[in-house]
Design a protein around this motif. Structure first.
Motif, mmCIF file in Angstrom:
data_model
loop_
_atom_site.group_PDB
_atom_site.id
_atom_site.type_symbol
_atom_site.label_atom_id
_atom_site.label_comp_id
_atom_site.label_asym_id
_atom_site.label_seq_id
_atom_site.Cartn_x
_atom_site.Cartn_y
_atom_site.Cartn_z
ATOM 1 N N VAL A 1 0.849 -1.205 0.000
ATOM 2 C CA VAL A 1 0.000 0.000 0.000
ATOM 3 C C VAL A 1 0.883 1.252 0.000
ATOM 4 O O VAL A 1 0.587 2.238 -0.684
ATOM 5 N N ILE A 2 1.991 1.179 0.740
ATOM 6 C CA ILE A 2 2.909 2.334 0.774
ATOM 7 C C ILE A 2 3.521 2.554 -0.623
ATOM 8 O O ILE A 2 3.776 3.692 -1.026
ATOM 9 N N ALA A 3 3.675 1.475 -1.383
ATOM 10 C CA ALA A 3 4.185 1.628 -2.762
ATOM 11 C C ALA A 3 3.213 2.443 -3.608
ATOM 12 O O ALA A 3 3.612 3.138 -4.541
ATOM 13 N N LEU A 4 1.940 2.367 -3.268
ATOM 14 C CA LEU A 4 0.954 3.156 -4.023
ATOM 15 C C LEU A 4 0.894 4.598 -3.502
ATOM 16 O O LEU A 4 0.812 5.538 -4.281
ATOM 17 N N THR A 5 0.948 4.755 -2.178
ATOM 18 C CA THR A 5 0.837 6.122 -1.643
ATOM 19 C C THR A 5 2.143 6.894 -1.786
ATOM 20 O O THR A 5 2.119 8.114 -1.925
ATOM 21 N N ASN A 6 3.278 6.179 -1.743
ATOM 22 C CA ASN A 6 4.580 6.862 -1.771
ATOM 23 C C ASN A 6 5.554 6.179 -2.722
ATOM 24 O O ASN A 6 6.604 5.665 -2.310
ATOM 25 N N PRO A 7 5.242 6.199 -4.020
ATOM 26 C CA PRO A 7 6.126 5.508 -4.978
ATOM 27 C C PRO A 7 7.531 6.090 -5.009
ATOM 28 O O PRO A 7 8.475 5.411 -5.425
ATOM 29 N N GLU A 8 7.690 7.333 -4.523
ATOM 30 C CA GLU A 8 9.031 7.957 -4.545
ATOM 31 C C GLU A 8 10.024 7.231 -3.627
ATOM 32 O O GLU A 8 11.228 7.433 -3.741
ATOM 33 N N LEU A 9 9.517 6.366 -2.741
ATOM 34 C CA LEU A 9 10.422 5.635 -1.841
ATOM 35 C C LEU A 9 10.940 4.336 -2.464
ATOM 36 O O LEU A 9 11.703 3.606 -1.848
ATOM 37 N N PHE A 10 10.487 4.056 -3.679
ATOM 38 C CA PHE A 10 10.809 2.761 -4.303
ATOM 39 C C PHE A 10 11.575 2.944 -5.608
ATOM 40 O O PHE A 10 11.428 3.950 -6.287
ATOM 41 N N GLU A 11 12.382 1.919 -5.921
ATOM 42 C CA GLU A 11 12.970 1.831 -7.270
ATOM 43 C C GLU A 11 12.358 0.618 -7.945
ATOM 44 O O GLU A 11 11.923 -0.312 -7.258
ATOM 45 N N PHE A 12 12.308 0.631 -9.248
ATOM 46 C CA PHE A 12 11.702 -0.517 -9.925
ATOM 47 C C PHE A 12 12.419 -0.853 -11.222
ATOM 48 O O PHE A 12 13.207 -0.058 -11.746
ATOM 49 N N LYS A 13 12.117 -2.057 -11.725
ATOM 50 C CA LYS A 13 12.599 -2.516 -13.031
ATOM 51 C C LYS A 13 11.363 -2.835 -13.865
ATOM 52 O O LYS A 13 10.299 -3.107 -13.302
ATOM 53 N N MET A 14 11.511 -2.854 -15.174
ATOM 54 C CA MET A 14 10.393 -3.266 -16.021
ATOM 55 C C MET A 14 10.723 -4.649 -16.595
ATOM 56 O O MET A 14 11.851 -4.904 -17.010
ATOM 57 N N GLY A 15 9.729 -5.525 -16.568
ATOM 58 C CA GLY A 15 9.976 -6.856 -17.116
ATOM 59 C C GLY A 15 8.700 -7.662 -17.248
ATOM 60 O O GLY A 15 7.611 -7.200 -16.877
#
Ligand code: BDR
Ligand code: CA
Length: 317
Positions: free
Chosen positions: A245-259
């Motif tokens: 849920v925090i990934a949705l409210t605060n995406p700026e705290l996460f890094e991601f890859k596309m795949g």
């Protein structure tokens, strides 16, 4: 009004953290909670969702969903992690709130069809309801705004088997359908949820804030924390579903890859999420045209916990 959310869950102790965070977050409007078997049978999951809806004072409607995987039998319920009642054996009194007559699948499809481009789904249990919605109402796939799941693993290995995360393991066919259906998907898997840890001191702090939700969360966590102490010698617990849920409210705290994510269905590697990253040039033997999804790879853990604590302090009742 904030983001319109459908919250699909199998409560479950970490589900309770996630749901109370979402129900109290000022930028989220949870329009319905849909339940699924997983940590407990679906009847109990629905009961627990009603308890949480009531506790939050939001009286968010609850819709009961699937009671078993699309094709398989349930192997076991993890009562040694979440307790027989799914809430750490606190044996909470029955809620006054009643579940809706509508099924989870009809609610999911009806809401997305009525609000095209506006609904974000958060799914933190086995993906059976989400896959079933896509099968019965394929038109909703292009109308949903986003789908964030807690489940799977890119490089972190598994938690229920050496290679599989529990939500994906519980219904690998459903999970694979979800990964190949074309939903705009974010996978919040063990690569990040194993980095976000709620300490015993932070739990103590929660209970002292002076609201019922904080006390409830501390109370249900005693059992969960004991599991982590006994099995992993940890002094606190993982925060899987709340991290999603925090990934949705605060995406700026996460890094991601596309795949592209494929789910193994054979018995040995059941539920393993095999991730083909765009940035690698691995040859993919099953190129079935599935779309790429966002795979969370890093998280600023302390900040993620602070975001949760902030909501607990300012908004939980
Ligand atoms: C996931 O499995 C469930 O037991 C938790 O609630 C979480 O959704 C973690 O693997
Ligand atoms: Ca869960």
């Amino acid at each position: 009004m904030g983001k319109k959310i459908i919250f699909d869950t199998d409560p479950g102790i970490d589900d309770a953290f996630a749901l109370l965070y979402a129900l109290n977050h000022p930028s989220l409007e949870v329009i319905g909670i849909t339940t699924v078997y997983g940590n407990v049978p679906v009847k109990l999951a629905t009961n627990n969702a009603l308890i949480l809806s009531e506790l939050s004072q939001s009286k968010t409607p609850v819709f009961s969903g699937k009671e078993k995987p699309l094709e398989r039998k349930i192997k076991q319920f993890p009562n040694f992690i979440h307790g027989d009642d799914g809430l750490g054996n606190i044996m909470h009194k029955s809620p006054n709130l009643k579940k809706s007559d509508k099924t989870a699948i009809d609610f999911i499809a009806g809401s997305i069809n009525a609000n095209p481009g506006e609904i974000d789904i958060i799914a933190v249990g086995p993906l059976t309801n989400i896959a079933a919605s896509a099968i019965e109402y394929p038109e909703i796939i292009n109308k949903v705004k986003s789908v964030t799941i807690m489940g799977g693993s890119w490089l972190a290995g598994g938690n229920i088997t050496p290679v599989a995360e529990a939500n994906i393991y519980n219904d690998p066919e459903a999970a694979d359908i979800v990964f190949k259906s074309g939903w705009p998907l974010t996978m919040v898997g063990l690569d990040v949820t194993h980095k976000v840890f709620l300490s015993a001191d932070q739990l103590e702090h929660l209970s002292k804030i002076g609201n019922k939700c904080g006390q409830f969360l501390k109370n249900i966590s005693k059992f969960y924390v004991r599991f982590y102490k006994d099995t992993k010698n940890m002094n606190g617990c993982y925060f899987h579903d709340a991290t999603a849920v925090i990934a949705l409210t605060n995406p700026e705290l996460f890094e991601f890859k596309m795949g592209r994510v494929f789910v193994s269905q054979d018995e040995l590697a059941r539920g393993q999420t095999v991730v083909f990253l765009d940035e690698k040039n691995h040859k993919n033997p099953i190129n079935d045209g599935r779309n790429e999804v966002k795979i969370m790879s890093e998280v600023e853990s302390d900040k993620a916990i602070s975001k949760f604590m902030d909501i607990a302090e300012k908004f939980m009742k």
